[in-house]
Design a protein around this motif. Structure first.
Motif, PDB file in Angstrom:
ATOM      1  N   ARG A  13     -11.645   7.862  -0.308  1.00 41.14           N
ATOM      2  CA  ARG A  13     -13.018   8.161  -0.719  1.00 41.14           C
ATOM      3  C   ARG A  13     -13.521   9.472  -0.119  1.00 41.14           C
ATOM      4  NH1 ARG A  13     -14.392   2.734  -0.202  1.00 41.14           N
ATOM      5  NH2 ARG A  13     -14.793   1.738  -2.193  1.00 41.14           N
ATOM      6  N   CYS A  34      -4.322  -0.325   0.107  1.00 42.15           N
ATOM      7  CA  CYS A  34      -5.135  -1.344   0.770  1.00 42.15           C
ATOM      8  C   CYS A  34      -6.581  -0.846   0.914  1.00 42.15           C
ATOM      9  CB  CYS A  34      -4.550  -1.664   2.152  1.00 42.15           C
ATOM     10  SG  CYS A  34      -4.706  -0.311   3.333  1.00 42.15           S
ATOM     11  N   GLN A  35      -7.467  -1.737   1.331  1.00 48.08           N
ATOM     12  CA  GLN A  35      -8.884  -1.381   1.458  1.00 48.08           C
ATOM     13  C   GLN A  35      -9.100  -0.282   2.503  1.00 48.08           C
ATOM     14  OE1 GLN A  35     -11.477  -4.663   2.297  1.00 48.08           O
ATOM     15  NE2 GLN A  35     -13.323  -3.478   2.003  1.00 48.08           N
ATOM     16  N   SER A  56      -8.114   3.002   1.138  1.00 48.36           N
ATOM     17  CA  SER A  56      -9.033   3.404   0.063  1.00 48.36           C
ATOM     18  C   SER A  56     -10.270   4.090   0.635  1.00 48.36           C
ATOM     19  CB  SER A  56      -9.439   2.192  -0.789  1.00 48.36           C
ATOM     20  OG  SER A  56     -10.417   1.402  -0.121  1.00 48.36           O
ATOM     21  N   CYS A 109       0.843  -1.202   0.000  1.00 50.60           N
ATOM     22  CA  CYS A 109       0.000   0.000   0.000  1.00 50.60           C
ATOM     23  C   CYS A 109       0.877   1.250   0.000  1.00 50.60           C
ATOM     24  CB  CYS A 109      -0.909  -0.007   1.231  1.00 50.60           C
ATOM     25  SG  CYS A 109      -1.837   1.519   1.463  1.00 50.60           S
ATOM     26  N   ASP A 131      -5.216  -4.164  -3.065  1.00 54.37           N
ATOM     27  CA  ASP A 131      -6.069  -4.519  -4.204  1.00 54.37           C
ATOM     28  C   ASP A 131      -7.058  -3.401  -4.548  1.00 54.37           C
ATOM     29  OD1 ASP A 131      -7.534  -4.848  -1.947  1.00 54.37           O
ATOM     30  OD2 ASP A 131      -8.073  -6.947  -2.292  1.00 54.37           O
ATOM     31  N   TRP A 132      -6.695  -2.178  -4.168  1.00 48.93           N
ATOM     32  CA  TRP A 132      -7.456  -0.996  -4.579  1.00 48.93           C
ATOM     33  C   TRP A 132      -6.513  -0.020  -5.270  1.00 48.93           C
ATOM     34  CZ3 TRP A 132     -12.755   0.106  -3.748  1.00 48.93           C
ATOM     35  CH2 TRP A 132     -13.452  -0.925  -3.115  1.00 48.93           C
ATOM     36  N   SER A 182      -6.162   4.160  -6.798  1.00 48.11           N
ATOM     37  CA  SER A 182      -6.667   5.501  -7.103  1.00 48.11           C
ATOM     38  C   SER A 182      -6.330   5.760  -8.566  1.00 48.11           C
ATOM     39  CB  SER A 182      -6.007   6.562  -6.227  1.00 48.11           C
ATOM     40  OG  SER A 182      -6.334   7.849  -6.717  1.00 48.11           O
ATOM     41  N   VAL A 216     -11.250   6.056  -6.286  1.00 45.43           N
ATOM     42  CA  VAL A 216     -10.711   4.699  -6.112  1.00 45.43           C
ATOM     43  C   VAL A 216     -11.647   3.627  -6.669  1.00 45.43           C
ATOM     44  CG1 VAL A 216      -9.314   5.296  -4.096  1.00 45.43           C
ATOM     45  CG2 VAL A 216     -11.668   4.538  -3.758  1.00 45.43           C
ATOM     46  N   LYS A 217     -11.023   2.513  -7.082  1.00 45.85           N
ATOM     47  CA  LYS A 217     -11.762   1.329  -7.545  1.00 45.85           C
ATOM     48  C   LYS A 217     -10.979   0.082  -7.148  1.00 45.85           C
ATOM     49  CE  LYS A 217     -12.530   2.199 -12.072  1.00 45.85           C
ATOM     50  NZ  LYS A 217     -13.159   2.132 -13.420  1.00 45.85           N
ATOM     51  N   SER A 218     -11.688  -1.018  -6.953  1.00 46.35           N
ATOM     52  CA  SER A 218     -11.026  -2.293  -6.668  1.00 46.35           C
ATOM     53  C   SER A 218     -10.474  -2.869  -7.966  1.00 46.35           C
ATOM     54  CB  SER A 218     -12.023  -3.269  -6.050  1.00 46.35           C
ATOM     55  OG  SER A 218     -11.478  -4.568  -6.050  1.00 46.35           O
TER      56      SER A 218
END
Length: 377
Positions: free
Chosen positions: A52, A44-45, A48, A24, A33-34, A36, A60-62
């Protein structure tokens, strides 16, 4: 034939394996796994979720989602984590705290906002709140006796080598003077009951004194924290002129090795066991009646195995009184300390924490601390 979507996702997977992209960009957690797609970085989640909150800067998107555009993927390919760090952290002062994935939400959020929203490490003048060597303001401080939080004026002065606070807004004399060379600060939101809660400790007559503070504005609180780190950094630069920045940074502030409840008995080991809150701060094991007490009821120095300190599971067979089931005995050159934990997991965690300290050889300055403990009344 692979579809456009499949090609884009495969390309993203390839990009994740590039140097720098496998952790990250903000907290260093593995396997982010995210992404920008406006900053071109992998995260990291948890981070992310903070991104947001600044949609005007970061979207951001996965990586596992469909709907990736080829232009987005190529933009990410043109930047990546290492290039983004070079850009957004280019003028970051060495003392500024870089949170990891184990740190509290406040530190993570202010770090991300400082980098991308405020661009503090691109424009040096934006670092003044914590790097000027002087800071003054009001913080909510917990009262020592009644537990109420009241507004108190604080002044941090590198020139005076101290952090001071005043009980009255117009008071001329401070209520307490905390010398920078003994100061520590660590965020404790759960313990203090506020997301911006900071625990500050200092030595008074060589005993640890706690104060608990917060500010409603998260940026203000993190600026105070980094201001304390800056003051300690500049003090240590003078105290240890030959030391590298990397060596000094590890000495600025420290999180506690472990905290929690155990039961203890007195030196005769015939008194009843009493439940106490314990804090392991480097080689000082302190115990308090309550987690938010200002002063420790007692402190135990824990040296190294080379100096005859040992940690044993269980209690001596002769131990009297009712106590929790899972015992720990710490053997020092002078006496044995007996503790009891409520669960086997607690016992295992405390033994691991003690063992980590005992296995570490003592530093020259730690011998002076040990000698003082031996001569404590």
């Amino acid at each position: 034939m692979a579809t456009e979507q499949e090609k884009n996702k495969r390309r993203l997977q390839e990009l994740m394996e590039r140097p720098g992209n496998s952790c990250c960009v903000d907290c260093g957690a593995a396997d982010p796994d995210w992404v920008s797609f406006t900053l071109g970085v992998f995260m990291c989640q948890r981070c992310s979720g903070i991104h947001r909150n600044i949609p005007q800067i970061s979207r951001v998107k996965s990586v596992t989602l469909d709907g990736w555009q080829a232009t987005e993927v190529e933009f990410i390919a043109s930047i990546g984590n290492n290039a983004a760090k070079d850009k957004y952290q280019q003028k970051m002062p060495p003392f500024y705290y870089r949170p990891t994935h184990t740190d509290c939400q406040l530190l993570q959020e202010q770090w991300i906002r400082a980098k991308y929203e405020r661009k503090e490490f691109v424009h040096v003048e934006k670092q003044e709140p914590y790097s000027a060597g002087y800071r003054e303001g009001f913080l909510w401080k917990r009262g020592r006796d009644n537990g109420q939080f009241l507004s108190r004026k604080f002044i941090l002065s590198e020139r005076e080598g101290a952090l001071k606070y005043f009980n009255k807004h117009d008071a001329r004399e401070p209520k307490a003077i905390m010398k920078i060379h003994t100061l520590n600060a660590t965020f404790q939101p759960a313990k203090i009951g506020h997301p911006n809660g900071l625990q500050i400790t200092y030595l008074k007559d060589n005993s640890t004194r706690n104060i608990f503070v917060y500010h409603e504005d998260g940026k203000e609180m993190v600026d105070w924290f980094n201001g304390i780190r800056a003051a300690r950094f500049h003090y240590l630069q003078v105290a240890y002129p030959g030391a590298s920045d990397a060596d000094l940074v590890t000495k600025l502030t420290r999180n506690y090795i472990k905290e929690g409840y155990m039961e203890k008995t007195g030196p005769k080991q015939t008194e009843g066991f009493k439940k106490r809150w314990f804090t392991m701060d480097d080689r000082r094991l302190m115990y308090f009646k309550d987690a938010l007490d200002a002063y420790a009821r007692g402190e135990v120095f824990i040296g190294s195995k080379e100096n005859s300190y040992t940690v044993l599971p269980g209690l001596p067979p002769s131990t009297q009184g009712n106590h929790w089931k899972f015992g720990i005995t710490i053997v020092t050159p002078d006496r044995k300390f007996l503790f009891a934990c409520e669960t086997e997991e607690d016992q295992r965690d405390w033994i691991a924490a003690f063992q980590k300290v005992v296995n570490r050889p003592m530093l020259p300055q730690e011998y002076a601390v040990e000698a003082h403990f031996k001569h404590k009344p």
